[in-house]
Write a protein that holds these residues in place. Structure first.
Motif, PDB file in Angstrom:
ATOM      1  N   ALA A  20     -20.874 111.217  45.457  1.00 48.06           N
ATOM      2  CA  ALA A  20     -20.697 110.759  44.086  1.00 48.06           C
ATOM      3  C   ALA A  20     -22.037 110.517  43.389  1.00 48.06           C
ATOM      4  CB  ALA A  20     -19.857 109.492  44.065  1.00 48.06           C
ATOM      5  N   THR A  21     -23.046 110.126  44.159  1.00 50.84           N
ATOM      6  CA  THR A  21     -24.383 109.902  43.607  1.00 50.84           C
ATOM      7  C   THR A  21     -25.396 110.474  44.592  1.00 50.84           C
ATOM      8  OG1 THR A  21     -24.886 107.777  44.655  1.00 50.84           O
ATOM      9  CG2 THR A  21     -23.578 107.710  42.618  1.00 50.84           C
ATOM     10  N   SER A  22     -26.669 110.291  44.305  1.00 54.42           N
ATOM     11  CA  SER A  22     -27.720 110.783  45.188  1.00 54.42           C
ATOM     12  C   SER A  22     -27.950 109.891  46.405  1.00 54.42           C
ATOM     13  CB  SER A  22     -29.031 110.928  44.414  1.00 54.42           C
ATOM     14  OG  SER A  22     -29.460 109.668  43.940  1.00 54.42           O
ATOM     15  N   ALA A  23     -27.295 108.748  46.473  1.00 52.51           N
ATOM     16  CA  ALA A  23     -27.454 107.819  47.593  1.00 52.51           C
ATOM     17  C   ALA A  23     -26.577 108.244  48.767  1.00 52.51           C
ATOM     18  CB  ALA A  23     -27.094 106.407  47.153  1.00 52.51           C
ATOM     19  N   LEU A  24     -27.134 108.260  49.968  1.00 51.05           N
ATOM     20  CA  LEU A  24     -26.376 108.673  51.152  1.00 51.05           C
ATOM     21  C   LEU A  24     -25.193 107.760  51.467  1.00 51.05           C
ATOM     22  CD1 LEU A  24     -29.054 109.906  53.698  1.00 51.05           C
ATOM     23  CD2 LEU A  24     -27.126 111.195  52.776  1.00 51.05           C
ATOM     24  N   ASP A  25     -25.204 106.542  50.948  1.00 53.83           N
ATOM     25  CA  ASP A  25     -24.084 105.640  51.212  1.00 53.83           C
ATOM     26  C   ASP A  25     -23.022 105.677  50.112  1.00 53.83           C
ATOM     27  OD1 ASP A  25     -25.627 104.362  49.301  1.00 53.83           O
ATOM     28  OD2 ASP A  25     -25.629 102.418  50.321  1.00 53.83           O
ATOM     29  N   SER A  26     -23.094 106.675  49.221  1.00 51.48           N
ATOM     30  CA  SER A  26     -22.052 106.818  48.195  1.00 51.48           C
ATOM     31  C   SER A  26     -20.885 107.650  48.735  1.00 51.48           C
ATOM     32  CB  SER A  26     -22.620 107.426  46.911  1.00 51.48           C
ATOM     33  OG  SER A  26     -23.067 108.734  47.122  1.00 51.48           O
ATOM     34  N   ASP A  27     -19.771 107.597  48.038  1.00 53.87           N
ATOM     35  CA  ASP A  27     -18.533 108.240  48.491  1.00 53.87           C
ATOM     36  C   ASP A  27     -18.641 109.770  48.503  1.00 53.87           C
ATOM     37  OD1 ASP A  27     -17.282 105.779  48.758  1.00 53.87           O
ATOM     38  OD2 ASP A  27     -16.388 105.861  46.761  1.00 53.87           O
ATOM     39  N   VAL A  28     -17.991 110.371  49.490  1.00 53.11           N
ATOM     40  CA  VAL A  28     -17.867 111.831  49.565  1.00 53.11           C
ATOM     41  C   VAL A  28     -16.800 112.268  48.568  1.00 53.11           C
ATOM     42  CG1 VAL A  28     -17.175 113.769  51.035  1.00 53.11           C
ATOM     43  CG2 VAL A  28     -18.602 111.946  51.975  1.00 53.11           C
ATOM     44  N   VAL A  29     -17.135 113.254  47.710  1.00 46.25           N
ATOM     45  CA  VAL A  29     -16.180 113.761  46.722  1.00 46.25           C
ATOM     46  C   VAL A  29     -15.778 115.210  47.001  1.00 46.25           C
ATOM     47  CG1 VAL A  29     -16.905 112.157  44.921  1.00 46.25           C
ATOM     48  CG2 VAL A  29     -18.007 114.391  45.088  1.00 46.25           C
ATOM     49  N   GLY A  30     -16.479 115.877  47.913  1.00 43.44           N
ATOM     50  CA  GLY A  30     -16.159 117.253  48.290  1.00 43.44           C
ATOM     51  C   GLY A  30     -16.900 117.589  49.575  1.00 43.44           C
ATOM     52  N   TRP A  31     -16.410 118.608  50.307  1.00 44.63           N
ATOM     53  CA  TRP A  31     -17.037 118.951  51.580  1.00 44.63           C
ATOM     54  C   TRP A  31     -16.648 120.348  52.017  1.00 44.63           C
ATOM     55  CZ3 TRP A  31     -12.981 115.793  50.780  1.00 44.63           C
ATOM     56  CH2 TRP A  31     -11.779 116.123  51.396  1.00 44.63           C
ATOM     57  N   SER A  32     -17.469 120.906  52.901  1.00 44.22           N
ATOM     58  CA  SER A  32     -17.200 122.182  53.577  1.00 44.22           C
ATOM     59  C   SER A  32     -17.747 122.082  54.982  1.00 44.22           C
ATOM     60  CB  SER A  32     -17.902 123.349  52.874  1.00 44.22           C
ATOM     61  OG  SER A  32     -17.421 123.532  51.583  1.00 44.22           O
ATOM     62  N   ARG A  33     -17.106 122.782  55.916  1.00 44.64           N
ATOM     63  CA  ARG A  33     -17.578 122.818  57.301  1.00 44.64           C
ATOM     64  C   ARG A  33     -17.662 124.256  57.763  1.00 44.64           C
ATOM     65  NH1 ARG A  33     -14.254 118.202  60.584  1.00 44.64           N
ATOM     66  NH2 ARG A  33     -12.912 117.797  58.814  1.00 44.64           N
ATOM     67  N   TYR A  34     -18.666 124.543  58.591  1.00 47.40           N
ATOM     68  CA  TYR A  34     -18.846 125.879  59.151  1.00 47.40           C
ATOM     69  C   TYR A  34     -19.218 125.722  60.616  1.00 47.40           C
ATOM     70  CZ  TYR A  34     -18.945 126.862  54.237  1.00 47.40           C
ATOM     71  OH  TYR A  34     -18.604 126.924  52.911  1.00 47.40           O
ATOM     72  N   ASP A  35     -18.529 126.467  61.480  1.00 52.63           N
ATOM     73  CA  ASP A  35     -18.687 126.346  62.928  1.00 52.63           C
ATOM     74  C   ASP A  35     -19.319 127.607  63.490  1.00 52.63           C
ATOM     75  OD1 ASP A  35     -18.436 126.045  65.670  1.00 52.63           O
ATOM     76  OD2 ASP A  35     -16.307 125.572  65.622  1.00 52.63           O
ATOM     77  N   GLY A  36     -20.567 127.525  63.895  1.00 50.64           N
ATOM     78  CA  GLY A  36     -21.267 128.667  64.464  1.00 50.64           C
ATOM     79  C   GLY A  36     -20.788 129.056  65.848  1.00 50.64           C
TER      80      GLY A  36
END
Length: 91
Positions: free
Chosen positions: A11-27
């Motif tokens: 949500a912001t540039s702070a690492l402790d802010s809420d996740v609003v979107g994500w993607s995962r990739y498995d090598g």
């Protein structure tokens, strides 16, 4: 060793802010980006991913909006890339 990549949009540039979107990739090839994902993020914050052993290797630059474009809708700008390395039986 194979790489797992986790991209979190916060949500912001702070690492402790809420996740609003994500993607995962498995090598390792054991999972696919859209398999098993739910409506719940894998972590509530970027800091929680660090606590679980993910290594942060890239964060977006903080760029101010151009004058007159402060309220334009665009890409999610607080993007953080994390990785974990895992042994793989693939050659």
């Amino acid at each position: 060793m194979r790489q797992h990549i986790l991209v979190l949009y916060l949500a912001t540039s702070a690492l402790d802010s809420d996740v609003v979107g994500w993607s995962r990739y498995d090598g390792t090839g054991r999972t696919h980006p859209t398999t098993g994902d739910s409506d719940e993020p894998p972590y509530p914050t970027g800091l929680a991913a660090l606590h679980d052993g993910w290594r942060l290797f890239q964060a977006s630059q903080l760029l101010p909006p151009q004058s007159g474009h402060e309220y334009d809708v665009s890409f999610l700008k607080h993007e953080f890339f994390f990785e974990k390395l895992e042994e793989s039986s693939r050659a």
